[in-house]
Scaffold this motif. Structure first.
Motif, PDB file in Angstrom:
ATOM      1  N   GLN A 155     -34.832   6.919 -61.517  1.00 29.20           N
ATOM      2  CA  GLN A 155     -35.511   6.000 -62.416  1.00 29.20           C
ATOM      3  C   GLN A 155     -35.935   4.707 -61.714  1.00 29.20           C
ATOM      4  N   LYS A 156     -35.211   4.319 -60.672  1.00 27.24           N
ATOM      5  CA  LYS A 156     -35.579   3.086 -59.961  1.00 27.24           C
ATOM      6  C   LYS A 156     -36.925   3.236 -59.279  1.00 27.24           C
ATOM      7  N   THR A 157     -37.170   4.416 -58.721  1.00 28.28           N
ATOM      8  CA  THR A 157     -38.483   4.668 -58.114  1.00 28.28           C
ATOM      9  C   THR A 157     -39.570   4.724 -59.184  1.00 28.28           C
ATOM     10  N   MET A 158     -39.253   5.331 -60.326  1.00 27.58           N
ATOM     11  CA  MET A 158     -40.214   5.334 -61.433  1.00 27.58           C
ATOM     12  C   MET A 158     -40.608   3.908 -61.798  1.00 27.58           C
ATOM     13  N   GLY A 159     -39.621   3.018 -61.817  1.00 24.25           N
ATOM     14  CA  GLY A 159     -39.885   1.624 -62.172  1.00 24.25           C
ATOM     15  C   GLY A 159     -40.815   0.951 -61.180  1.00 24.25           C
ATOM     16  N   VAL A 160     -40.635   1.226 -59.881  1.00 21.16           N
ATOM     17  CA  VAL A 160     -41.488   0.620 -58.864  1.00 21.16           C
ATOM     18  C   VAL A 160     -42.920   1.147 -58.980  1.00 21.16           C
ATOM     19  N   ILE A 161     -43.071   2.456 -59.197  1.00 15.59           N
ATOM     20  CA  ILE A 161     -44.415   3.023 -59.352  1.00 15.59           C
ATOM     21  C   ILE A 161     -45.077   2.444 -60.602  1.00 15.59           C
ATOM     22  N   PHE A 162     -44.306   2.295 -61.666  1.00 13.41           N
ATOM     23  CA  PHE A 162     -44.849   1.688 -62.889  1.00 13.41           C
ATOM     24  C   PHE A 162     -45.294   0.259 -62.615  1.00 13.41           C
ATOM     25  N   LEU A 163     -44.505  -0.495 -61.836  1.00 10.47           N
ATOM     26  CA  LEU A 163     -44.869  -1.872 -61.492  1.00 10.47           C
ATOM     27  C   LEU A 163     -46.183  -1.897 -60.714  1.00 10.47           C
ATOM     28  N   ALA A 164     -46.362  -0.945 -59.783  1.00 10.84           N
ATOM     29  CA  ALA A 164     -47.610  -0.866 -59.021  1.00 10.84           C
ATOM     30  C   ALA A 164     -48.790  -0.557 -59.945  1.00 10.84           C
ATOM     31  N   LEU A 165     -48.600   0.404 -60.857  1.00 11.02           N
ATOM     32  CA  LEU A 165     -49.666   0.736 -61.802  1.00 11.02           C
ATOM     33  C   LEU A 165     -49.979  -0.434 -62.725  1.00 11.02           C
ATOM     34  N   LEU A 166     -48.936  -1.195 -63.066  1.00 10.16           N
ATOM     35  CA  LEU A 166     -49.118  -2.361 -63.934  1.00 10.16           C
ATOM     36  C   LEU A 166     -49.939  -3.438 -63.231  1.00 10.16           C
ATOM     37  N   THR A 167     -49.614  -3.713 -61.969  1.00  7.48           N
ATOM     38  CA  THR A 167     -50.351  -4.750 -61.234  1.00  7.48           C
ATOM     39  C   THR A 167     -51.800  -4.338 -60.993  1.00  7.48           C
TER      40      THR A 167
END
Length: 332
Positions: free
Chosen positions: A192-204
């Protein structure tokens, strides 16, 4: 340029996820292998499958990592920050893997995000880090140590008049279950931590909104990457956890794994806190081992591990900060 950076961040995030898998494979299976409850190959297959299953259940921890550590600016600048954080985490993971130190991939990632955030003058959500990272970072190992000590004490008392050979055989079987539970908890936390980082990238990059759920393809990709990494194994760290801290027997291995898995479930499902599976299983092993006698735990090895824990967040943060300054010059 921005689309290329998004793709690069996703690829590097999945590479981090893969290194997380082989770095932390020992968390789930070292005790079972060292007590001969499972053969290494069977243990790795079981751990890989359980990691994937844990990775696709829930996204609370992913939301904490993606939204609760830093507020990155949008566009290329934000993607460079996320990219730098990942590189900081990966470099520290590889260093500690090389030296066989079971440091925390979770805290390497948090350190990377924090270091890149500070270097870029982004908003670092210190209250979120305190509530969701620092406090659980301290509490989960303590609960792991005390919980395993109490559980092992109860096992010793309950089986005190039973045949030792039969008890050992029974706990070898039980360890198959506790090791699977530990691997499931590892997927529940670390994928889930990697999911969070990818989500952060998609968000930015503007591809998702803060209120959106984690996309299904992100969940499956992260779960798959950590599962493949786990299957590739982490033999250096496995020796440290399985043999160098204390010589475990099946009942103590079961107590350590059952306790650590319980802590991971509560932190992920109830609190959405990204705790370290490494910290939790290591202190659980120490707690179960301390029931034999305090001197049975090789505290010198434990001190080396604790040193790696203390260094992880600042070291990964420093690498991420340096990476940001370099990337800032060439990519923006």
């Amino acid at each position: 340029m921005e689309l290329a950076l998004v793709v690069a961040v996703i690829v590097i995030a999945l590479a981090f996820d893969y290194t997380n898998g082989f770095h932390d494979a020992a968390n789930a299976i070292a005790t079972s292998v060292s007590t001969r409850a499972l053969t290494p190959r069977v243990a790795l297959i079981m751990a890989a499958v359980a990691n994937f299953a844990g990775g696709i259940v829930g996204t609370g921890v992913a939301a904490t990592v993606g939204k609760g550590i830093i507020t990155a600016p949008t566009g290329t600048h934000g993607l460079v920050i996320v990219l730098s954080a990942l590189i900081g985490a990966i470099v520290w993971n590889l260093i500690t893997w090389y030296y066989g130190l079971p440091s925390s991939s979770s805290h390497a990632l948090i350190g990377g995000l924090t270091g890149a955030g500070i270097a870029s003058s982004s908003t670092v959500l210190w209250q979120g880090i305190l509530d969701k990272v620092v406090i659980p970072m301290v509490v989960s190992p303590l609960v792991g140590f005390l919980g395993a000590f109490v559980l092992m004490t109860a096992i010793l008392w309950f089986f005190r008049r039973r045949n030792p050979g039969r008890v050992t055989r029974g706990f070898r079987i039980a360890q198959s279950v506790s090791a699977a539970a530990m691997a499931f908890g590892h997927g529940l936390q670390d994928a889930q931590k990697t999911m969070g980082v990818i989500f952060l990238a998609l968000l930015t990059a503007g591809h998702v909104r803060p209120e959106d759920p984690i996309p299904l393809w992100v969940v499956l990709a992260a779960a798959g990457a950590i599962s493949l990494g786990t299957y590739s194994g982490g033999w250096r760290i496995m020796r440290t956890l399985g043999r160098r801290i204390i010589a475990l027997d099946p009942p103590r291995g079961f107590a350590a794994e059952a306790t650590a898995a319980s802590v991971l479930y509560v932190m992920a499902i109830a609190l959405h806190a990204p705790v370290s599976t490494t910290h939790t299983i290591t202190t659980s092993i120490m707690g179960a081992g301390a029931t034999k006698r305090v001197s049975a735990v090789r505290w010198g090895v434990a001190r080396g591990i604790v040193t790696a824990w203390v260094l992880t967040i600042p070291a990964a943060g420093a690498v991420a900060a340096v990476t940001y300054f370099i990337a800032h010059l060439f990519l923006e």
